[in-house]
Design a protein around this motif. Structure first.
Motif, mmCIF file in Angstrom:
data_model
loop_
_atom_site.group_PDB
_atom_site.id
_atom_site.type_symbol
_atom_site.label_atom_id
_atom_site.label_comp_id
_atom_site.label_asym_id
_atom_site.label_seq_id
_atom_site.Cartn_x
_atom_site.Cartn_y
_atom_site.Cartn_z
ATOM 1 N N LEU A 4 45.244 50.458 32.718
ATOM 2 C CA LEU A 4 45.496 48.911 32.812
ATOM 3 C C LEU A 4 45.092 48.310 31.585
ATOM 4 O O LEU A 4 44.932 46.989 31.632
ATOM 5 C CB LEU A 4 44.581 48.493 33.952
ATOM 6 C CG LEU A 4 44.745 49.236 35.218
ATOM 7 C CD1 LEU A 4 43.617 48.455 36.344
ATOM 8 C CD2 LEU A 4 46.150 48.929 36.015
ATOM 9 N N LYS A 7 45.650 44.299 30.848
ATOM 10 C CA LYS A 7 46.032 43.458 31.943
ATOM 11 C C LYS A 7 44.974 42.468 32.316
ATOM 12 O O LYS A 7 43.977 43.026 32.752
ATOM 13 C CB LYS A 7 46.427 44.556 33.013
ATOM 14 C CG LYS A 7 47.889 45.110 32.798
ATOM 15 C CD LYS A 7 48.271 46.037 33.849
ATOM 16 C CE LYS A 7 49.327 46.905 33.705
ATOM 17 N NZ LYS A 7 50.603 46.162 33.535
ATOM 18 N N THR A 9 43.088 40.732 35.095
ATOM 19 C CA THR A 9 42.813 41.051 36.443
ATOM 20 C C THR A 9 41.828 40.153 36.870
ATOM 21 O O THR A 9 40.879 39.990 36.423
ATOM 22 C CB THR A 9 42.375 42.539 36.555
ATOM 23 O OG1 THR A 9 43.649 43.477 35.864
ATOM 24 C CG2 THR A 9 42.450 42.805 37.984
ATOM 25 N N ASP A 81 48.157 39.233 35.337
ATOM 26 C CA ASP A 81 48.896 40.379 35.632
ATOM 27 C C ASP A 81 48.514 40.916 37.200
ATOM 28 O O ASP A 81 49.384 41.450 37.755
ATOM 29 C CB ASP A 81 48.714 41.304 34.774
ATOM 30 C CG ASP A 81 49.023 40.912 33.274
ATOM 31 O OD1 ASP A 81 50.149 40.863 33.191
ATOM 32 O OD2 ASP A 81 48.006 40.873 32.410
ATOM 33 N N ILE A 82 47.254 40.867 37.463
ATOM 34 C CA ILE A 82 46.917 41.462 38.685
ATOM 35 C C ILE A 82 45.783 40.507 39.556
ATOM 36 O O ILE A 82 44.950 39.852 38.813
ATOM 37 C CB ILE A 82 46.172 42.869 38.636
ATOM 38 C CG1 ILE A 82 47.074 43.594 37.958
ATOM 39 C CG2 ILE A 82 45.427 43.304 40.053
ATOM 40 C CD1 ILE A 82 46.329 44.855 37.384
ATOM 41 N N ILE A 84 43.266 40.305 42.712
ATOM 42 C CA ILE A 84 42.762 41.173 43.820
ATOM 43 C C ILE A 84 41.882 40.135 44.786
ATOM 44 O O ILE A 84 40.944 39.581 44.427
ATOM 45 C CB ILE A 84 42.009 42.286 43.393
ATOM 46 C CG1 ILE A 84 42.711 43.204 42.800
ATOM 47 C CG2 ILE A 84 41.150 42.788 44.434
ATOM 48 C CD1 ILE A 84 41.917 44.202 42.041
ATOM 49 N N GLY A 131 54.143 40.635 38.758
ATOM 50 C CA GLY A 131 52.537 40.780 38.621
ATOM 51 C C GLY A 131 52.316 41.655 39.847
ATOM 52 O O GLY A 131 53.205 41.869 40.829
ATOM 53 N N VAL A 132 51.314 42.071 40.143
ATOM 54 C CA VAL A 132 50.505 42.357 41.255
ATOM 55 C C VAL A 132 49.725 41.760 42.113
ATOM 56 O O VAL A 132 48.787 41.460 41.407
ATOM 57 C CB VAL A 132 50.205 44.112 40.829
ATOM 58 C CG1 VAL A 132 49.639 44.904 42.184
ATOM 59 C CG2 VAL A 132 51.284 44.753 40.044
ATOM 60 N N CYS A 176 52.945 43.051 46.519
ATOM 61 C CA CYS A 176 51.871 42.756 47.260
ATOM 62 C C CYS A 176 51.464 43.707 48.230
ATOM 63 O O CYS A 176 52.410 44.141 48.838
ATOM 64 C CB CYS A 176 52.183 41.423 47.771
ATOM 65 S SG CYS A 176 50.706 40.791 48.572
ATOM 66 N N CYS A 231 47.743 49.042 42.303
ATOM 67 C CA CYS A 231 47.847 48.010 41.030
ATOM 68 C C CYS A 231 48.194 48.469 39.728
ATOM 69 O O CYS A 231 48.495 47.963 38.778
ATOM 70 C CB CYS A 231 46.470 47.368 40.666
ATOM 71 S SG CYS A 231 45.836 46.279 42.115
ATOM 72 N N SER A 232 48.526 49.838 39.646
ATOM 73 C CA SER A 232 48.935 50.439 38.425
ATOM 74 C C SER A 232 50.603 50.646 38.707
ATOM 75 O O SER A 232 51.229 50.322 39.531
ATOM 76 C CB SER A 232 48.331 51.930 38.227
ATOM 77 O OG SER A 232 48.911 52.713 39.266
#
Length: 254
Positions: A4, A7, A9, A81-82, A84, A131-132, A176, A231-232
């Motif tokens: 990651l 990134k 996050t 980028d991520i 959560i 993105g994630v 997602c 997420c990778s």
């Protein structure tokens, strides 16, 4: 694999439990971790551990249920980028024993909180090529759990929101997914047992552990490992999915 590096996050509720485990693992894998915590002290403690291990992190004190606070916080992060959505609270009660104030409190943190973060993050992701997003649902979205009416409502909403977001932003390269843990051994569980079963802590811990067919509670690090995969880049073909992490609870609890 599962790098990651670089990134940005965002992890809500990253100061303890599952959120802390995700924060530390993602930092280890090279992510720049942005912890959003109502409990700033807990967030700073996680950040200190990350920094001492050679990682990079930032902490923001914000209430996920307050949209203005979240918008202002996300504006401080250049590129997302991520995301959560991990922050959440629990509640014990049935439909006829859950007071309106408690219902609204669970909704505001668990559902509106996730929505606020989605609302703030998605335009940034769209502008930056994708993105994630990973949402923390629960087995409560899959099965009926006794005395968990408001909590189950909130996690069912997270499950549905995950599908909706995955569908709506396919063309924007935004993935997602969600994870549905069963009982995970966190400080919250220990506090719950101590508060409600004083003097019977060992007995209740064993009982709660045995409620998973595998015979134990999950560990936060196990949730973090699945989060890392989802997420990778290695999970680039995965979107619109929920992953039970439940020790066999849903399928094997006859």
């Amino acid at each position: 694999m599962f790098s990651l590096t670089g990134k940005n996050t965002i992890i809500t509720g990253g100061g303890s439990g599952i959120g802390k485990a995700i924060s530390t693992l993602f930092a280890k894998q090279g992510a720049i971790v942005h912890i959003i915590e109502l409990n700033a002290e807990a967030g700073e403690q996680t950040a200190t551990e990350i920094e001492e291990a050679g990682g990079k992190s930032f902490v923001y004190s914000a209430d996920v249920s307050n949209q203005q606070q979240i918008l202002e916080t996300f504006m401080k992060i250049d590129k997302i980028d991520i995301l959560i959505n991990n922050a959440g609270i629990a509640h014990i009660g049935r439909a006829d024993t859950t007071e309106e104030a408690d219902f609204e409190r669970v909704f505001n943190v668990n559902v509106k909180g996730a929505y606020n973060c989605l609302y703030a993050a998605i335009p940034n992701m769209k502008a930056n090529g994708g993105g994630v997003i990973l949402n923390m649902a629960s087995i409560a979205a899959w099965v009926g759990l006794t005395d968990r009416f408001a909590y189950s409502m909130s996690k069912g909403a997270i499950f549905a929101m995950t599908l909706s977001v995955a569908r709506d932003y396919l063309d924007d390269q935004i993935r997602c997914n969600s994870i549905s843990p069963a009982r995970i051994h966190t400080p919250f569980v220990d506090g719950f047992i101590a508060k409600n079963y004083a003097g019977r802590e060992a007995e209740m811990f064993a009982k709660l552990s045995d409620s998973q067919p595998i015979g134990r509670m999950g560990e936060p690090e196990e949730v973090a490992a699945l989060a890392l995969y989802l997420c990778s880049d290695e999970a680039g073909f995965v979107t619109g999915c929920d992953y039970p992490l439940d020790g066999g609870f849903i399928k094997l609890n006859n």
